[in-house]
Design a protein around this motif. Structure first.
Motif, PDB file in Angstrom:
ATOM      1  N   VAL A  76      33.564  45.859  38.002  1.00 52.29           N
ATOM      2  CA  VAL A  76      34.214  45.340  36.801  1.00 52.29           C
ATOM      3  C   VAL A  76      33.401  44.137  36.357  1.00 52.29           C
ATOM      4  O   VAL A  76      33.134  43.239  37.159  1.00 52.29           O
ATOM      5  CB  VAL A  76      35.673  44.932  37.072  1.00 52.29           C
ATOM      6  N   GLN A  77      32.998  44.107  35.079  1.00 48.96           N
ATOM      7  CA  GLN A  77      32.121  43.040  34.589  1.00 48.96           C
ATOM      8  C   GLN A  77      32.647  42.481  33.263  1.00 48.96           C
ATOM      9  O   GLN A  77      33.299  43.190  32.485  1.00 48.96           O
ATOM     10  CB  GLN A  77      30.702  43.581  34.380  1.00 48.96           C
ATOM     11  N   TRP A  78      32.332  41.221  33.059  1.00 51.14           N
ATOM     12  CA  TRP A  78      32.609  40.584  31.763  1.00 51.14           C
ATOM     13  C   TRP A  78      31.361  39.818  31.349  1.00 51.14           C
ATOM     14  O   TRP A  78      30.863  38.977  32.102  1.00 51.14           O
ATOM     15  CB  TRP A  78      33.801  39.628  31.857  1.00 51.14           C
ATOM     16  N   ARG A  79      30.853  40.138  30.165  1.00 54.49           N
ATOM     17  CA  ARG A  79      29.601  39.541  29.706  1.00 54.49           C
ATOM     18  C   ARG A  79      29.828  38.657  28.491  1.00 54.49           C
ATOM     19  O   ARG A  79      30.598  38.990  27.594  1.00 54.49           O
ATOM     20  CB  ARG A  79      28.589  40.637  29.360  1.00 54.49           C
ATOM     21  N   ARG A  80      29.080  37.552  28.520  1.00 53.23           N
ATOM     22  CA  ARG A  80      29.013  36.689  27.349  1.00 53.23           C
ATOM     23  C   ARG A  80      27.581  36.205  27.225  1.00 53.23           C
ATOM     24  O   ARG A  80      27.128  35.364  27.999  1.00 53.23           O
ATOM     25  CB  ARG A  80      29.965  35.508  27.456  1.00 53.23           C
ATOM     26  N   GLY A  81      26.843  36.786  26.288  1.00 48.90           N
ATOM     27  CA  GLY A  81      25.446  36.413  26.100  1.00 48.90           C
ATOM     28  C   GLY A  81      24.603  36.751  27.313  1.00 48.90           C
ATOM     29  O   GLY A  81      24.519  37.903  27.732  1.00 48.90           O
ATOM     30  N   PHE A  86      31.299  39.248  37.619  1.00 43.59           N
ATOM     31  CA  PHE A  86      31.528  40.591  38.132  1.00 43.59           C
ATOM     32  C   PHE A  86      32.380  40.580  39.401  1.00 43.59           C
ATOM     33  O   PHE A  86      32.426  39.613  40.145  1.00 43.59           O
ATOM     34  CB  PHE A  86      30.189  41.275  38.434  1.00 43.59           C
ATOM     35  N   TRP A  87      33.034  41.736  39.584  1.00 42.04           N
ATOM     36  CA  TRP A  87      33.722  42.046  40.818  1.00 42.04           C
ATOM     37  C   TRP A  87      33.224  43.413  41.251  1.00 42.04           C
ATOM     38  O   TRP A  87      33.440  44.407  40.556  1.00 42.04           O
ATOM     39  CB  TRP A  87      35.239  42.048  40.633  1.00 42.04           C
ATOM     40  N   ALA A  88      32.517  43.482  42.373  1.00 42.58           N
ATOM     41  CA  ALA A  88      31.930  44.728  42.855  1.00 42.58           C
ATOM     42  C   ALA A  88      32.242  44.881  44.332  1.00 42.58           C
ATOM     43  O   ALA A  88      31.679  44.159  45.172  1.00 42.58           O
ATOM     44  CB  ALA A  88      30.417  44.744  42.623  1.00 42.58           C
ATOM     45  N   GLY A  89      33.140  45.785  44.659  1.00 35.84           N
ATOM     46  CA  GLY A  89      33.503  46.007  46.054  1.00 35.84           C
ATOM     47  C   GLY A  89      34.107  44.771  46.674  1.00 35.84           C
ATOM     48  O   GLY A  89      35.164  44.292  46.256  1.00 35.84           O
ATOM     49  N   GLU A  90      33.413  44.190  47.649  1.00 36.19           N
ATOM     50  CA  GLU A  90      33.909  43.012  48.355  1.00 36.19           C
ATOM     51  C   GLU A  90      33.177  41.747  47.926  1.00 36.19           C
ATOM     52  O   GLU A  90      33.084  40.782  48.678  1.00 36.19           O
ATOM     53  CB  GLU A  90      33.774  43.221  49.864  1.00 36.19           C
ATOM     54  N   ALA A  91      32.641  41.755  46.703  1.00 38.59           N
ATOM     55  CA  ALA A  91      31.911  40.593  46.180  1.00 38.59           C
ATOM     56  C   ALA A  91      32.443  40.198  44.810  1.00 38.59           C
ATOM     57  O   ALA A  91      32.718  41.050  43.955  1.00 38.59           O
ATOM     58  CB  ALA A  91      30.416  40.902  46.095  1.00 38.59           C
ATOM     59  N   LEU A  92      32.580  38.906  44.616  1.00 35.08           N
ATOM     60  CA  LEU A  92      33.014  38.336  43.343  1.00 35.08           C
ATOM     61  C   LEU A  92      32.005  37.271  42.958  1.00 35.08           C
ATOM     62  O   LEU A  92      31.738  36.349  43.742  1.00 35.08           O
ATOM     63  CB  LEU A  92      34.411  37.718  43.491  1.00 35.08           C
ATOM     64  N   GLY A  93      31.409  37.398  41.744  1.00 34.27           N
ATOM     65  CA  GLY A  93      30.359  36.443  41.441  1.00 34.27           C
ATOM     66  C   GLY A  93      29.942  36.378  39.994  1.00 34.27           C
ATOM     67  O   GLY A  93      30.604  36.921  39.101  1.00 34.27           O
ATOM     68  N   TRP A  94      28.826  35.682  39.787  1.00 38.70           N
ATOM     69  CA  TRP A  94      28.247  35.439  38.468  1.00 38.70           C
ATOM     70  C   TRP A  94      26.744  35.595  38.550  1.00 38.70           C
ATOM     71  O   TRP A  94      26.118  35.302  39.573  1.00 38.70           O
ATOM     72  CB  TRP A  94      28.567  34.020  38.003  1.00 38.70           C
ATOM     73  N   ARG A  95      26.135  36.107  37.482  1.00 34.06           N
ATOM     74  CA  ARG A  95      24.679  36.090  37.350  1.00 34.06           C
ATOM     75  C   ARG A  95      24.325  35.720  35.920  1.00 34.06           C
ATOM     76  O   ARG A  95      25.055  36.060  34.970  1.00 34.06           O
ATOM     77  CB  ARG A  95      24.060  37.440  37.751  1.00 34.06           C
ATOM     78  N   GLY A  96      23.203  35.017  35.778  1.00 31.67           N
ATOM     79  CA  GLY A  96      22.810  34.568  34.454  1.00 31.67           C
ATOM     80  C   GLY A  96      21.306  34.599  34.267  1.00 31.67           C
ATOM     81  O   GLY A  96      20.542  34.323  35.205  1.00 31.67           O
ATOM     82  N   LEU A  97      20.884  34.937  33.058  1.00 32.15           N
ATOM     83  CA  LEU A  97      19.468  34.979  32.695  1.00 32.15           C
ATOM     84  C   LEU A  97      19.104  33.692  31.972  1.00 32.15           C
ATOM     85  O   LEU A  97      19.798  33.263  31.062  1.00 32.15           O
ATOM     86  CB  LEU A  97      19.197  36.185  31.790  1.00 32.15           C
ATOM     87  N   ARG A  98      17.976  33.094  32.365  1.00 31.27           N
ATOM     88  CA  ARG A  98      17.531  31.861  31.743  1.00 31.27           C
ATOM     89  C   ARG A  98      16.047  31.969  31.408  1.00 31.27           C
ATOM     90  O   ARG A  98      15.239  32.413  32.235  1.00 31.27           O
ATOM     91  CB  ARG A  98      17.758  30.656  32.682  1.00 31.27           C
ATOM     92  N   ALA A  99      15.690  31.599  30.189  1.00 34.11           N
ATOM     93  CA  ALA A  99      14.303  31.575  29.718  1.00 34.11           C
ATOM     94  C   ALA A  99      13.619  32.936  29.855  1.00 34.11           C
ATOM     95  O   ALA A  99      12.396  33.001  30.005  1.00 34.11           O
ATOM     96  CB  ALA A  99      13.504  30.504  30.466  1.00 34.11           C
ATOM     97  N   ASP A 100      14.387  34.012  29.819  1.00 35.79           N
ATOM     98  CA  ASP A 100      13.889  35.396  29.853  1.00 35.79           C
ATOM     99  C   ASP A 100      13.254  35.813  31.176  1.00 35.79           C
ATOM    100  O   ASP A 100      13.104  37.016  31.430  1.00 35.79           O
ATOM    101  CB  ASP A 100      12.872  35.647  28.734  1.00 35.79           C
ATOM    102  N   THR A 101      12.855  34.876  32.027  1.00 34.55           N
ATOM    103  CA  THR A 101      12.143  35.233  33.253  1.00 34.55           C
ATOM    104  C   THR A 101      12.818  34.707  34.521  1.00 34.55           C
ATOM    105  O   THR A 101      12.304  34.926  35.614  1.00 34.55           O
ATOM    106  CB  THR A 101      10.690  34.708  33.215  1.00 34.55           C
ATOM    107  N   TRP A 102      13.952  34.043  34.388  1.00 37.46           N
ATOM    108  CA  TRP A 102      14.687  33.554  35.549  1.00 37.46           C
ATOM    109  C   TRP A 102      16.068  34.200  35.590  1.00 37.46           C
ATOM    110  O   TRP A 102      16.806  34.169  34.618  1.00 37.46           O
ATOM    111  CB  TRP A 102      14.870  32.039  35.498  1.00 37.46           C
ATOM    112  N   LEU A 103      16.400  34.789  36.741  1.00 35.87           N
ATOM    113  CA  LEU A 103      17.733  35.343  36.952  1.00 35.87           C
ATOM    114  C   LEU A 103      18.367  34.632  38.149  1.00 35.87           C
ATOM    115  O   LEU A 103      17.799  34.621  39.244  1.00 35.87           O
ATOM    116  CB  LEU A 103      17.676  36.848  37.228  1.00 35.87           C
TER     117      LEU A 103
END
Length: 275
Positions: A76-81, A86-103
């Motif tokens: 389950v994911q929610w995106r803003r920009g 996300f919630w995936a199985g037994e993990a709850l977290g966040w990921r973000g892209l910065r300057a096109d080359t950093w995740l």
């Protein structure tokens, strides 16, 4: 070893023979890597994926027993920009892209631990069940350019049962930007003494109960491995995925009586319906 190697080769050949993914016009994933699951298709708001996967894998860390396991897949994911929660199985977290080359990614996950019953051959009898616990996962990936053809990866896993560090380099195959295609990475893994003994140590009580030699491991190099990911849209909603992992242990782990093999392996395939 022959079964594992053959399975890895089969997954790789199938990916090479596959036709290009269906055109996903206007659908751009946060990053185009198949290992970074993104069901949003470039849109802000909620996204859902639900499916099943079948894995052929080691019964536990260092095991010489292999078996099939069916597991749920999706998230389950929610995106803003350039941010996805996300919630995936037994993990709850966040990921973000910065300057096109950093995740960047931060997640809290649950480590199920190990049970004596994980070995059908009784290889873990007398060792008891290892502790369950929460883990904090912090990750950063740096692409060499905005198309994420080549990238570097660093990850730290820290929790109640010790600390783990993973460092790798990878290459993406395919021209798609919707998160499909394939990628191959090479990783080195390090752990502290607490994490090492969680999987491969034998204390005095366990030694007396199991008959295995008492073993106390120090921290340092754990393993080097290859990790392959594949993902493809069959149509607008259905997605097929595959994964293969080979991890070769360092000499300290090989000497542990728990390590019946000097490697760990896993091959998995599955399907996901993206809503």
């Amino acid at each position: 070893m022959k079964t594992l190697t053959g399975s890895l080769l089969a997954v790789f050949i199938l990916s090479l023979l596959s036709q290009p993914a269906l055109a996903q016009d206007g659908e751009t994933a946060l990053v185009p890597l198949p290992s970074v699951v993104d069901f949003t298709k470039g849109d802000d708001g909620w996204a859902f994926g639900l499916g099943l996967g079948v894995e052929y894998e080691s019964a536990y860390e260092g095991s010489d027993e292999f078996g099939f396991e069916v597991q749920p897949a999706g998230a389950v994911q929610w995106r803003r920009g350039d941010d996805i929660f996300f919630w995936a199985g037994e993990a709850l977290g966040w990921r973000g892209l910065r300057a096109d080359t950093w995740l960047f990614e931060a997640a809290v996950s649950f480590d199920e631990g190990r049970e004596e019953s994980d070995s059908d051959d009784g290889r873990l009898d007398g060792l008891g069940n290892s502790d369950e616990g929460l883990e904090l996962v912090l990750q950063a990936r740096r692409a060499f350019d905005a198309d994420w053809r080549y990238w570097l990866d660093g990850r730290v896993v820290t929790g109640e049962n010790g600390n783990l560090g993973i460092f790798g380099v990878g290459r993406r195959f395919g021209e798609q930007y919707d998160g499909t295609g394939s990628e191959l990475s090479i990783v080195t893994v390090f752990h502290d003494s607490e994490y090492a003994n969680k999987d491969f140590g034998v204390d005095a009580v366990q030694s007396a109960a199991s008959g295995l030699n008492e073993t106390d491991l120090s921290g340092g190099f754990r393993s080097i491995g290859l990790h392959y990911n594949y993902r493809k849209y069959i149509n607008e909603n259905w997605q097929v995925f595959g994964e293969a992992l080979y991890e070769r242990y360092g000499s300290d782990i090989e000497d542990s009586p728990i390590a019946r093999n000097n490697y760990e392996g896993e091959v998995g395939v599955g399907f996901i319906y993206v809503f």
